[in-house]
Design a protein around this motif. Sequence first.
Motif, PDB file in Angstrom:
ATOM      1  N   VAL A 282      42.748  45.492  42.283  1.00  0.00           N
ATOM      2  CA  VAL A 282      41.811  45.418  41.263  1.00  0.00           C
ATOM      3  C   VAL A 282      42.436  44.386  40.269  1.00  0.00           C
ATOM      4  O   VAL A 282      43.628  44.448  39.952  1.00  0.00           O
ATOM      5  CB  VAL A 282      41.565  46.791  40.811  1.00  0.00           C
ATOM      6  N   ARG A 309      38.601  40.342  44.766  1.00  0.00           N
ATOM      7  CA  ARG A 309      38.934  41.850  44.130  1.00  0.00           C
ATOM      8  C   ARG A 309      38.281  42.050  43.105  1.00  0.00           C
ATOM      9  O   ARG A 309      37.819  41.208  42.086  1.00  0.00           O
ATOM     10  CB  ARG A 309      40.455  41.289  43.636  1.00  0.00           C
ATOM     11  N   PRO A 310      37.912  43.370  43.279  1.00  0.00           N
ATOM     12  CA  PRO A 310      36.878  43.878  42.115  1.00  0.00           C
ATOM     13  C   PRO A 310      37.474  43.990  40.745  1.00  0.00           C
ATOM     14  O   PRO A 310      38.785  43.737  40.393  1.00  0.00           O
ATOM     15  CB  PRO A 310      36.398  45.193  42.548  1.00  0.00           C
ATOM     16  N   ILE A 311      36.820  44.048  39.678  1.00  0.00           N
ATOM     17  CA  ILE A 311      37.200  43.516  38.368  1.00  0.00           C
ATOM     18  C   ILE A 311      36.951  44.711  37.370  1.00  0.00           C
ATOM     19  O   ILE A 311      35.775  45.172  37.280  1.00  0.00           O
ATOM     20  CB  ILE A 311      36.501  42.312  37.718  1.00  0.00           C
ATOM     21  N   ILE A 312      37.820  45.054  36.528  1.00  0.00           N
ATOM     22  CA  ILE A 312      37.654  45.726  35.580  1.00  0.00           C
ATOM     23  C   ILE A 312      37.383  45.033  34.267  1.00  0.00           C
ATOM     24  O   ILE A 312      38.172  44.234  33.912  1.00  0.00           O
ATOM     25  CB  ILE A 312      38.720  46.785  35.067  1.00  0.00           C
ATOM     26  N   VAL A 323      29.833  41.166  35.549  1.00  0.00           N
ATOM     27  CA  VAL A 323      30.530  42.004  36.662  1.00  0.00           C
ATOM     28  C   VAL A 323      29.381  43.136  37.048  1.00  0.00           C
ATOM     29  O   VAL A 323      29.191  43.492  38.068  1.00  0.00           O
ATOM     30  CB  VAL A 323      31.722  42.829  35.999  1.00  0.00           C
ATOM     31  N   GLY A 329      32.563  45.287  40.266  1.00  0.00           N
ATOM     32  CA  GLY A 329      33.641  45.956  39.416  1.00  0.00           C
ATOM     33  C   GLY A 329      33.097  46.962  38.629  1.00  0.00           C
ATOM     34  O   GLY A 329      31.875  47.518  38.681  1.00  0.00           O
ATOM     35  N   TRP A 330      33.591  47.108  37.488  1.00  0.00           N
ATOM     36  CA  TRP A 330      33.143  48.165  36.394  1.00  0.00           C
ATOM     37  C   TRP A 330      33.320  47.543  35.176  1.00  0.00           C
ATOM     38  O   TRP A 330      34.357  47.052  34.623  1.00  0.00           O
ATOM     39  CB  TRP A 330      34.270  49.425  36.559  1.00  0.00           C
ATOM     40  N   ILE A 353      36.731  51.436  45.393  1.00  0.00           N
ATOM     41  CA  ILE A 353      37.286  49.733  45.328  1.00  0.00           C
ATOM     42  C   ILE A 353      37.004  49.139  46.514  1.00  0.00           C
ATOM     43  O   ILE A 353      36.686  47.900  46.220  1.00  0.00           O
ATOM     44  CB  ILE A 353      38.737  50.070  45.050  1.00  0.00           C
ATOM     45  N   GLN A 356      33.343  47.709  46.144  1.00  0.00           N
ATOM     46  CA  GLN A 356      33.387  46.637  45.346  1.00  0.00           C
ATOM     47  C   GLN A 356      33.783  45.370  45.514  1.00  0.00           C
ATOM     48  O   GLN A 356      33.304  44.190  45.275  1.00  0.00           O
ATOM     49  CB  GLN A 356      33.761  47.260  43.817  1.00  0.00           C
ATOM     50  N   CYS A 360      32.082  41.247  46.413  1.00  0.00           N
ATOM     51  CA  CYS A 360      32.541  40.057  45.872  1.00  0.00           C
ATOM     52  C   CYS A 360      32.312  38.757  46.802  1.00  0.00           C
ATOM     53  O   CYS A 360      32.064  37.885  46.121  1.00  0.00           O
ATOM     54  CB  CYS A 360      34.053  40.174  45.518  1.00  0.00           C
TER      55      CYS A 360
END
Length: 385
Positions: A282, A309-312, A323, A329-330, A353, A356, A360
Amino acid sequence: MQKQLMHNRSMRAAEIFMSNAILFHHPGPINDGLQSGRPVRVKNLLQAFSEIGFEVDVIAGNVSQRRKAAKKVKDKIGHGRQYKFMYAESSTMPTALTTASHFPIAPCMDPEIFFYLKRKNIPIGLFYRDIYWRFEEYSQKVSFWKRVFAISFFRYDLQWYQKTLKVMYLPSLQMGRFLPNPAKFNLSALPPAVGENSIGAPAETVTEPLNILYVGGLSSHYRLHVLFRVISRLSGVKLTVCTRSQEWSQLEHEYEEWLTPNIEIVHLSGEQLPELYEQHDVCSLFLEPNLYRSFAAPVKLYEYIGACRPIIASQDTNAGDFVEENNVGWSISYDDHSLEELLKYLISSPSEIIKQGRNCKPVAKKNTWRNRAENVARYLGDLDQ
């Protein structure tokens, strides 16, 4: 022989009049070897225009280089060369102050180029990079007389942009409300993008511990204190922060109380980054929201998406909105509790994860530099004709 010469001249003339030529303007070098947002963007867009079939004549470099390039362009136009449009990338500095000395040795040169092209009915679109000079922080960091001097030239730029541009591009439309007299401009968003050849593959597994990566700065625009504090007290998660060594040396004291074994600082860049992304599950843009973040379009947002890669991200930021809207992501409140709860959920739900991360890739494919160049060409140059 004479007929052959006449035929060759006619062919050359036809090539000139039918050429798919455009102009690209930037008040600085195209590639200065840096990996920051500005040179990466300029280089990638210039390449993208070539890839979609345009022959690009460049007006860039220092004052002398731009003057010579502009003269060549005028000579070509005088001999019948037709340009579909000019795309321009501004500097973070006023155009006239981009000299090595930051002294305006030719303040009228670039405006004259723009006015000349407008008289020739060549449409111009310009990407206006930043509006930092309109914020209080600028006045805190720049001395009074330097600030007054620079702001007068920032305003001067806007005056001749207003009279010469068909469209002003911004990182996001939200930035427009901070422009003086935004209604006088035709505004459009042209955010950063992803390199087509750099789009990675989504991860099919999640590591233990959960590996989170942040790549970027640590200045007042990039406060990571909540991220450090929360991760320092959690098990099952590791944070890697990739930042410039000089910046870390200057700001390490702000984070030293949270430097636990599950937080690592590295100093990598360029070709070293793809492997770094592959090693993490992440990526983080969990930054303190402020007015600037409400419109900023971080280059790293698109780099993270390109790495699949998912994103916070933080709510109440432009990145957080992206996002959430694109389901990559979140986007959560910027506080300890929200981040801790999310991390605990992700540790226990690796399939979320992976899902998400898979989201992408199609988003990355819709946000390439080629897409950006095509959007400009459709509006300024009738690409589809």
